[in-house]
Scaffold this motif. Structure first.
Motif, PDB file in Angstrom:
ATOM      1  N   ASN A 167       3.483  23.457  -4.589  1.00 30.78           N
ATOM      2  CA  ASN A 167       4.418  24.133  -3.681  1.00 30.78           C
ATOM      3  C   ASN A 167       3.756  24.672  -2.420  1.00 30.78           C
ATOM      4  OD1 ASN A 167       7.081  23.976  -5.114  1.00 30.78           O
ATOM      5  ND2 ASN A 167       5.822  24.846  -6.733  1.00 30.78           N
ATOM      6  N   LEU A 168       2.466  25.010  -2.485  1.00 26.34           N
ATOM      7  CA  LEU A 168       1.747  25.350  -1.258  1.00 26.34           C
ATOM      8  C   LEU A 168       1.600  24.101  -0.395  1.00 26.34           C
ATOM      9  CD1 LEU A 168       0.095  27.121   0.641  1.00 26.34           C
ATOM     10  CD2 LEU A 168      -1.904  26.724  -0.827  1.00 26.34           C
ATOM     11  N   ALA A 169       1.218  22.982  -1.014  1.00 24.80           N
ATOM     12  CA  ALA A 169       1.071  21.732  -0.264  1.00 24.80           C
ATOM     13  C   ALA A 169       2.401  21.315   0.367  1.00 24.80           C
ATOM     14  CB  ALA A 169       0.561  20.625  -1.183  1.00 24.80           C
ATOM     15  N   ALA A 170       3.486  21.399  -0.405  1.00 19.52           N
ATOM     16  CA  ALA A 170       4.799  21.010   0.110  1.00 19.52           C
ATOM     17  C   ALA A 170       5.250  21.941   1.230  1.00 19.52           C
ATOM     18  CB  ALA A 170       5.827  21.001  -1.017  1.00 19.52           C
ATOM     19  N   SER A 171       4.979  23.233   1.095  1.00 18.76           N
ATOM     20  CA  SER A 171       5.383  24.200   2.126  1.00 18.76           C
ATOM     21  C   SER A 171       4.613  23.969   3.420  1.00 18.76           C
ATOM     22  CB  SER A 171       5.161  25.634   1.621  1.00 18.76           C
ATOM     23  OG  SER A 171       5.996  25.909   0.516  1.00 18.76           O
ATOM     24  N   LEU A 172       3.321  23.671   3.312  1.00 19.54           N
ATOM     25  CA  LEU A 172       2.538  23.336   4.510  1.00 19.54           C
ATOM     26  C   LEU A 172       3.096  22.068   5.169  1.00 19.54           C
ATOM     27  CD1 LEU A 172      -1.031  24.041   3.096  1.00 19.54           C
ATOM     28  CD2 LEU A 172       0.075  25.318   4.941  1.00 19.54           C
ATOM     29  N   ALA A 173       3.496  21.103   4.335  1.00 23.71           N
ATOM     30  CA  ALA A 173       4.059  19.862   4.867  1.00 23.71           C
ATOM     31  C   ALA A 173       5.407  20.113   5.552  1.00 23.71           C
ATOM     32  CB  ALA A 173       4.217  18.838   3.738  1.00 23.71           C
ATOM     33  N   SER A 211      10.885  29.312  -3.702  1.00 29.51           N
ATOM     34  CA  SER A 211      10.715  28.574  -2.454  1.00 29.51           C
ATOM     35  C   SER A 211      10.296  29.505  -1.323  1.00 29.51           C
ATOM     36  CB  SER A 211      12.022  27.863  -2.089  1.00 29.51           C
ATOM     37  OG  SER A 211      11.895  27.191  -0.859  1.00 29.51           O
ATOM     38  N   ILE A 212      10.954  30.642  -1.226  1.00 27.95           N
ATOM     39  CA  ILE A 212      10.650  31.617  -0.171  1.00 27.95           C
ATOM     40  C   ILE A 212       9.242  32.184  -0.348  1.00 27.95           C
ATOM     41  CG2 ILE A 212      11.265  33.909   0.719  1.00 27.95           C
ATOM     42  CD1 ILE A 212      14.221  33.106   0.117  1.00 27.95           C
ATOM     43  N   ASN A 213       8.861  32.477  -1.601  1.00 28.00           N
ATOM     44  CA  ASN A 213       7.518  33.000  -1.877  1.00 28.00           C
ATOM     45  C   ASN A 213       6.436  32.039  -1.415  1.00 28.00           C
ATOM     46  OD1 ASN A 213       8.356  34.542  -5.117  1.00 28.00           O
ATOM     47  ND2 ASN A 213       8.667  35.292  -3.040  1.00 28.00           N
ATOM     48  N   TYR A 214       6.608  30.752  -1.708  1.00 24.86           N
ATOM     49  CA  TYR A 214       5.581  29.781  -1.345  1.00 24.86           C
ATOM     50  C   TYR A 214       5.579  29.464   0.150  1.00 24.86           C
ATOM     51  CZ  TYR A 214       3.695  29.053  -5.954  1.00 24.86           C
ATOM     52  OH  TYR A 214       3.037  29.250  -7.146  1.00 24.86           O
ATOM     53  N   LEU A 215       6.729  29.538   0.797  1.00 21.14           N
ATOM     54  CA  LEU A 215       6.738  29.398   2.257  1.00 21.14           C
ATOM     55  C   LEU A 215       5.990  30.554   2.906  1.00 21.14           C
ATOM     56  CD1 LEU A 215      10.269  28.102   3.330  1.00 21.14           C
ATOM     57  CD2 LEU A 215       8.052  27.104   3.933  1.00 21.14           C
ATOM     58  N   ASN A 216       6.193  31.757   2.367  1.00 20.90           N
ATOM     59  CA  ASN A 216       5.466  32.921   2.884  1.00 20.90           C
ATOM     60  C   ASN A 216       3.961  32.762   2.668  1.00 20.90           C
ATOM     61  OD1 ASN A 216       7.659  34.343   3.874  1.00 20.90           O
ATOM     62  ND2 ASN A 216       8.027  35.439   1.961  1.00 20.90           N
ATOM     63  N   LEU A 217       3.567  32.239   1.495  1.00 23.98           N
ATOM     64  CA  LEU A 217       2.151  32.009   1.223  1.00 23.98           C
ATOM     65  C   LEU A 217       1.579  31.002   2.218  1.00 23.98           C
ATOM     66  CD1 LEU A 217      -0.427  32.267  -0.508  1.00 23.98           C
ATOM     67  CD2 LEU A 217       0.494  30.414  -1.948  1.00 23.98           C
ATOM     68  N   ALA A 218       2.310  29.908   2.456  1.00 12.93           N
ATOM     69  CA  ALA A 218       1.844  28.891   3.411  1.00 12.93           C
ATOM     70  C   ALA A 218       1.643  29.503   4.791  1.00 12.93           C
ATOM     71  CB  ALA A 218       2.843  27.734   3.473  1.00 12.93           C
ATOM     72  N   LYS A 219       2.581  30.337   5.214  1.00 13.10           N
ATOM     73  CA  LYS A 219       2.467  30.971   6.528  1.00 13.10           C
ATOM     74  C   LYS A 219       1.292  31.951   6.562  1.00 13.10           C
ATOM     75  CE  LYS A 219       7.313  30.407   7.783  1.00 13.10           C
ATOM     76  NZ  LYS A 219       8.598  31.050   8.076  1.00 13.10           N
ATOM     77  N   GLU A 220       1.051  32.626   5.439  1.00 15.01           N
ATOM     78  CA  GLU A 220      -0.092  33.546   5.371  1.00 15.01           C
ATOM     79  C   GLU A 220      -1.416  32.768   5.470  1.00 15.01           C
ATOM     80  OE1 GLU A 220      -1.590  37.324   2.633  1.00 15.01           O
ATOM     81  OE2 GLU A 220       0.315  36.345   2.164  1.00 15.01           O
ATOM     82  N   VAL A 221      -1.483  31.616   4.817  1.00 15.35           N
ATOM     83  CA  VAL A 221      -2.675  30.758   4.909  1.00 15.35           C
ATOM     84  C   VAL A 221      -2.866  30.278   6.344  1.00 15.35           C
ATOM     85  CG1 VAL A 221      -3.628  28.507   4.239  1.00 15.35           C
ATOM     86  CG2 VAL A 221      -2.659  30.018   2.498  1.00 15.35           C
ATOM     87  N   LEU A 222      -1.776  29.899   7.001  1.00 14.33           N
ATOM     88  CA  LEU A 222      -1.858  29.418   8.386  1.00 14.33           C
ATOM     89  C   LEU A 222      -2.314  30.531   9.334  1.00 14.33           C
ATOM     90  CD1 LEU A 222       1.391  27.259   8.492  1.00 14.33           C
ATOM     91  CD2 LEU A 222      -0.964  26.411   8.509  1.00 14.33           C
ATOM     92  N   VAL A 223      -1.802  31.739   9.121  1.00  9.72           N
ATOM     93  CA  VAL A 223      -2.223  32.886   9.944  1.00  9.72           C
ATOM     94  C   VAL A 223      -3.708  33.163   9.719  1.00  9.72           C
ATOM     95  CG1 VAL A 223      -1.994  35.386  10.249  1.00  9.72           C
ATOM     96  CG2 VAL A 223       0.066  33.970  10.098  1.00  9.72           C
ATOM     97  N   LYS A 224      -4.120  33.162   8.443  1.00  6.53           N
ATOM     98  CA  LYS A 224      -5.516  33.455   8.108  1.00  6.53           C
ATOM     99  C   LYS A 224      -6.468  32.450   8.749  1.00  6.53           C
ATOM    100  CE  LYS A 224      -8.615  34.315   4.231  1.00  6.53           C
ATOM    101  NZ  LYS A 224      -8.755  34.511   2.784  1.00  6.53           N
ATOM    102  N   ASN A 225      -6.007  31.212   8.898  1.00  2.00           N
ATOM    103  CA  ASN A 225      -6.853  30.161   9.463  1.00  2.00           C
ATOM    104  C   ASN A 225      -6.622  29.957  10.955  1.00  2.00           C
ATOM    105  OD1 ASN A 225      -8.457  28.688   7.172  1.00  2.00           O
ATOM    106  ND2 ASN A 225      -6.462  29.161   6.294  1.00  2.00           N
ATOM    107  N   GLY A 226      -5.889  30.876  11.572  1.00  2.00           N
ATOM    108  CA  GLY A 226      -5.724  30.866  13.020  1.00  2.00           C
ATOM    109  C   GLY A 226      -4.853  29.746  13.553  1.00  2.00           C
ATOM    110  N   LEU A 227      -3.977  29.186  12.702  1.00  2.00           N
ATOM    111  CA  LEU A 227      -3.147  28.062  13.123  1.00  2.00           C
ATOM    112  C   LEU A 227      -1.776  28.498  13.630  1.00  2.00           C
ATOM    113  CD1 LEU A 227      -4.160  25.575  10.313  1.00  2.00           C
ATOM    114  CD2 LEU A 227      -4.842  25.510  12.721  1.00  2.00           C
ATOM    115  N   ILE A 228      -1.339  29.681  13.222  1.00  2.00           N
ATOM    116  CA  ILE A 228      -0.157  30.314  13.809  1.00  2.00           C
ATOM    117  C   ILE A 228      -0.462  31.806  13.957  1.00  2.00           C
ATOM    118  CG2 ILE A 228       1.494  28.647  12.830  1.00  2.00           C
ATOM    119  CD1 ILE A 228       2.230  30.728  10.718  1.00  2.00           C
TER     120      ILE A 228
END
Length: 265
Positions: free
Chosen positions: A22-28, A239-256
């Motif tokens: 679900n992290l992979a799918a949310s990033l996709a 679904s919402i939890n994993y989308l939030n996780l994906a966004k947190e990963v993206l923020v942490k890695n400076g992508l958003i």
């Protein structure tokens, strides 16, 4: 160049595969090109995105042991921007066969290194063990994400995993970082769950994700339909939890950038 994140915890039933899928799918879904690598002989990550392991003739095992090119193994999923390197029960044999190989801990690193320029993220679903395949995943990874179930024994074994990570950092992969600890299977009605959340955040502080994965029936149902939860029920808590996780990963890695719009409720 993409980032490789291993999802690891030797304790079973903590939500590793659910998180990997679900992290992979949310990033996709957020249009980051993502590869899901199934590094578990049970192959639940493969079936969870719609592929029957019994019909998988080429997978991670063949890449590790038989020098099959990754491009001959990777398949597209029904989720745009998401590819899969599948697995099957043959991967059990890799643990034994790799023992005889030079640089046995670095075989997966050799397989995935050539793919880093093709993907924004490579997510590895590790098996519930600290064996040679999981060691390979940690050597290949840039970081490790650790799911921890909100239950009494949550911290049991976590120290052993962190010690293994430290050994790998010292001897095999000095660049390996902890992406974060993810609290899973949370039920706000249970006092024990709230106590575990408080204990983990007190002990590990900044490396604990703000996102918490709540207990959700849709998360449990989605694999039986061979799809990530965001396609099974986009409005569900899971679904919402994993989308939030994906966004947190993206923020942490400076992508958003971190904004209030990046958090769903």
């Amino acid at each position: 160049m993409g980032k490789i994140i291993a999802i690891a915890n030797q304790k079973g039933g903590v939500g590793k595969t659910t998180t990997a899928i679900n992290l992979a799918a949310s990033l996709a879904v957020l249009e980051f090109k993502t590869l899901l690598v199934d590094a578990d002989p049970q192959a639940n990550a493969s079936s969870g995105v719609g592929f029957n392991p019994k019909n998988t003739k080429l997978g991670l095992y063949e890449c590790l042991v038989q020098d099959i090119r990754p491009s001959d193994v990777i398949v597209s999923t029904e989720t745009p921007f998401l590819d899969l390197m599948p697995s099957n029960i043959d991967l059990v044999g890799a643990e034994i066969e790799l023992l005889e190989m030079p640089n046995r801990e670095r075989m997966m690193d050799g397989v995935l290194k050539s793919l880093k320029n093709q993907y924004d993220f490579i997510i590895i679903d590790c098996s519930p063990s600290l064996g040679l395949i999981t060691t390979n995943a940690l050597v290949a990874a840039d970081s490790v994400l650790i799911p921890v179930q909100c239950e009494y024994f949550a911290l049991e074994g976590l120290g052993k995993l962190l010690n293994t990570i430290k050994i790998i950092q010292n001897h095999l992969n000095k660049q390996l970082e902890i992406e974060g600890i993810l609290l899973t299977m949370y039920d706000s009605r249970l006092r024990l769950c709230n106590q575990v959340v408080e204990d983990v955040k007190t002990h590990f502080q900044d490396i604990v994700f703000d996102s918490i994965i709540q207990r959700n029936t849709k998360l449990g149902e989605a694999p039986s339909f061979g799809m990530p939860v965001i396609y099974h029920d986009a409005d569900s808590k899971g679904s919402i939890n994993y989308l939030n996780l994906a966004k947190e990963v993206l923020v942490k890695n400076g992508l958003i950038k971190a904004t209030e719009d990046n958090v769903l409720v």
